[in-house]
Enzyme design. Structure first.
Site, mmCIF file in Angstrom:
data_model
loop_
_atom_site.group_PDB
_atom_site.id
_atom_site.type_symbol
_atom_site.label_atom_id
_atom_site.label_comp_id
_atom_site.label_asym_id
_atom_site.label_seq_id
_atom_site.Cartn_x
_atom_site.Cartn_y
_atom_site.Cartn_z
ATOM 1 N N GLY A 49 0.835 -1.192 0.000
ATOM 2 C CA GLY A 49 0.000 0.000 0.000
ATOM 3 C C GLY A 49 0.871 1.242 0.000
ATOM 4 O O GLY A 49 0.720 2.118 0.858
ATOM 5 N N SER A 50 1.788 1.323 -0.954
ATOM 6 C CA SER A 50 2.839 2.350 -0.933
ATOM 7 C C SER A 50 2.487 3.611 -1.703
ATOM 8 O O SER A 50 3.286 4.547 -1.746
ATOM 9 C CB SER A 50 4.138 1.772 -1.527
ATOM 10 O OG SER A 50 3.932 1.337 -2.872
ATOM 11 N N ALA A 113 -2.063 -6.859 -4.388
ATOM 12 C CA ALA A 113 -1.315 -7.412 -3.257
ATOM 13 C C ALA A 113 -2.022 -8.589 -2.611
ATOM 14 O O ALA A 113 -1.403 -9.328 -1.833
ATOM 15 C CB ALA A 113 -1.066 -6.320 -2.218
ATOM 16 N N ALA A 141 -5.747 -0.726 1.698
ATOM 17 C CA ALA A 141 -7.148 -0.322 1.868
ATOM 18 C C ALA A 141 -7.857 -0.539 0.543
ATOM 19 O O ALA A 141 -7.474 0.039 -0.474
ATOM 20 C CB ALA A 141 -7.241 1.145 2.285
ATOM 21 N N TYR A 228 -6.757 2.324 13.058
ATOM 22 C CA TYR A 228 -7.330 3.558 13.590
ATOM 23 C C TYR A 228 -8.372 3.179 14.632
ATOM 24 O O TYR A 228 -9.040 2.151 14.510
ATOM 25 C CB TYR A 228 -7.962 4.370 12.460
ATOM 26 C CG TYR A 228 -8.578 5.700 12.877
ATOM 27 C CD1 TYR A 228 -7.795 6.735 13.364
ATOM 28 C CD2 TYR A 228 -9.950 5.908 12.767
ATOM 29 C CE1 TYR A 228 -8.349 7.948 13.741
ATOM 30 C CE2 TYR A 228 -10.518 7.124 13.134
ATOM 31 C CZ TYR A 228 -9.710 8.143 13.626
ATOM 32 O OH TYR A 228 -10.269 9.340 13.996
ATOM 33 N N TYR A 238 -17.752 3.387 13.038
ATOM 34 C CA TYR A 238 -16.379 2.959 12.797
ATOM 35 C C TYR A 238 -15.974 1.841 13.755
ATOM 36 O O TYR A 238 -16.073 0.672 13.421
ATOM 37 C CB TYR A 238 -15.403 4.144 12.907
ATOM 38 C CG TYR A 238 -14.036 3.789 12.353
ATOM 39 C CD1 TYR A 238 -13.749 3.965 11.005
ATOM 40 C CD2 TYR A 238 -13.068 3.224 13.165
ATOM 41 C CE1 TYR A 238 -12.521 3.599 10.485
ATOM 42 C CE2 TYR A 238 -11.837 2.843 12.652
ATOM 43 C CZ TYR A 238 -11.564 3.035 11.316
ATOM 44 O OH TYR A 238 -10.354 2.656 10.806
ATOM 45 N N THR A 278 -7.647 10.948 3.970
ATOM 46 C CA THR A 278 -7.146 9.993 2.991
ATOM 47 C C THR A 278 -8.297 9.536 2.108
ATOM 48 O O THR A 278 -9.467 9.746 2.426
ATOM 49 C CB THR A 278 -6.517 8.764 3.673
ATOM 50 O OG1 THR A 278 -7.547 8.031 4.364
ATOM 51 C CG2 THR A 278 -5.436 9.174 4.675
#
Length: 397
Positions: A49-50, A113, A141, A228, A238, A278
């Protein structure tokens, strides 16, 4: 060559095109804001996840401050005749140019991935070029995942568990903020389970198992998965919802990796990061409003960017500072957000968000610009009136 002048194509929190120069500028700004540090350890790092969010910030901080080498994996779409490439594609190309300019050694793989074929490709690349891995950063994600064992495609959902959820939300109409409302029905068990399949720790474990099986764990190997927790304000959708169920699985996976895979060979942690704008977070109902109010409370001086938090994480991982662990063994980077005085003020604003927005619209304006910058738009210093080349090559190996 596909040089053209482009304008954003946007509907709500969805922008379907990106700006190459703007995306590149965000990477250069992030990199230039990181104070370099000298060191000759040059650890080998695998970042899953770069191309965006915390993953890219951890990568750039590692490159800038610790001279890391290794492989970054992302799944981005190139430009076509009708569309630009994704912003992550342009950001990766820009990062590769900066790394080359700085004399670094990092390879980027554009592939799914979650797929076994990608694991095989990456492990062969590591074995041939870099050797054993010191750090695995897991920051994937995605709204869907194909199970490599069965081929079944699982789709995640963002829903509460047990009861319906109604909350104020932040809506933008032609760039102007207003308060709206979101209503979500509770997830059923199949939806909860599918979200855990996509966003839980199953894939993380497959990567660690594969590295261990290929004898690619360096002595003292460390792996972390970004997570998170957030505020009680957003907890119903969440932490207590489907995403929270996935995060709990991720945290349980860290303990299982320690006990069942790594043992004395290494260690695994989840990392609880603080709030950020994000592409993943903007998809979560009410997060935009919460983050805007939090920004109003903290201001620029109190806000911790993803780059700030990435520097903090590397200092903890490398031993420059002690690990800041909570009672569940998670690395915490979010103390600035969850400070009780900060949260109390956010709760007061949340009680009447329309009045809070009218009194101080700065946080919403900041959020909107940050959101647009994710796709390369509204970046200071970029001239959007000039034509740009939209076809940009993925970094060669």
């Amino acid at each position: 060559m596909s040089t053209q002048q482009i304008t954003p194509k946007q509907r709500g929190y969805l922008i379907v095109n990106s700006h190459p120069a703007g995306s590149a500028a965000t990477v250069e700004r992030l990199r230039d804001g990181l104070e370099p540090a000298s060191g000759d350890s040059r650890p080998v790092v695998l970042v899953l996840g770069s191309s965006a969010g915390y993953g890219q910030s951890v990568l750039l901080a590692g490159l800038r401050r610790h001279g890391v080498r290794g492989v970054g994996v992302a799944y981005e779409t190139p430009a076509s005749e009708r569309r630009t490439a994704t912003a992550g594609w342009y950001r990766t190309a820009a990062a590769a140019e900066l790394i080359e300019r700085d004399g670094g050694d990092f390879t980027f793989v554009n592939a799914d991935a979650y797929a076994d074929a990608t694991r095989t490709e990456v492990l062969e690349l590591l074995a041939d070029r870099y050797g054993r891995v010191d750090y695995l950063i897991y920051s994937l994600a995605s709204p869907r995942r194909s199970d490599p064992a069965t081929g079944e495609i699982h789709h995640s959902v963002i829903k509460p568990i047990g009861a319906a959820y109604t909350s104020p939300s932040l809506v933008f109409e032609d760039g102007e903020p207003r308060i709206g409302s979101v209503d979500l029905s509770p997830a059923d068990e199949a939806e909860r389970a599918a979200t855990v399949k996509v966003m839980g720790g199953e894939d993380w474990r497959l990567w660690v198992d594969a590295l261990a099986g290929a004898d690619l764990l360096a002595p003292g190997f460390t792996t972390v998965a970004l997570s998170y927790v957030g505020s009680e304000i957003t907890a119903p959708v969440y932490r207590q919802g489907t995403i929270g169920a996935a995060k709990e699985h991720l945290e349980a996976t860290a303990h299982a990796l320690d006990a069942e895979v790594l043992g004395e060979r290494g260690r695994a942690f989840t990392v609880v990061a603080g709030a950020a704008v994000t592409q993943a977070s903007t998809a979560i109902p009410s997060i935009a409003l919460y983050t805007s109010l939090l920004r109003n409370v903290l201001g620029e001086d109190g806000w911790r960017t993803t780059a700030d938090q990435a520097v903090d994480l590397w200092e903890q991982l490398t031993g420059a500072r002690p690990l800041n662990l909570d009672g569940q063994g998670r690395i915490r980077l979010d103390g600035w957000e969850l400070d009780e005085s900060v949260q109390q003020r956010v709760r007061e604003l949340w009680a009447d968000p329309a009045a809070a927005l009218a009194a101080e619209p700065g946080g919403a304006a900041w959020f909107y610009q940050q959101f647009r910058e994710l796709y390369g738009w509204d970046v200071p210093g970029v001239d959007y009136s000039v034509e740009v080349e939209t076809v940009v090559a993925w970094p060669s190996r």
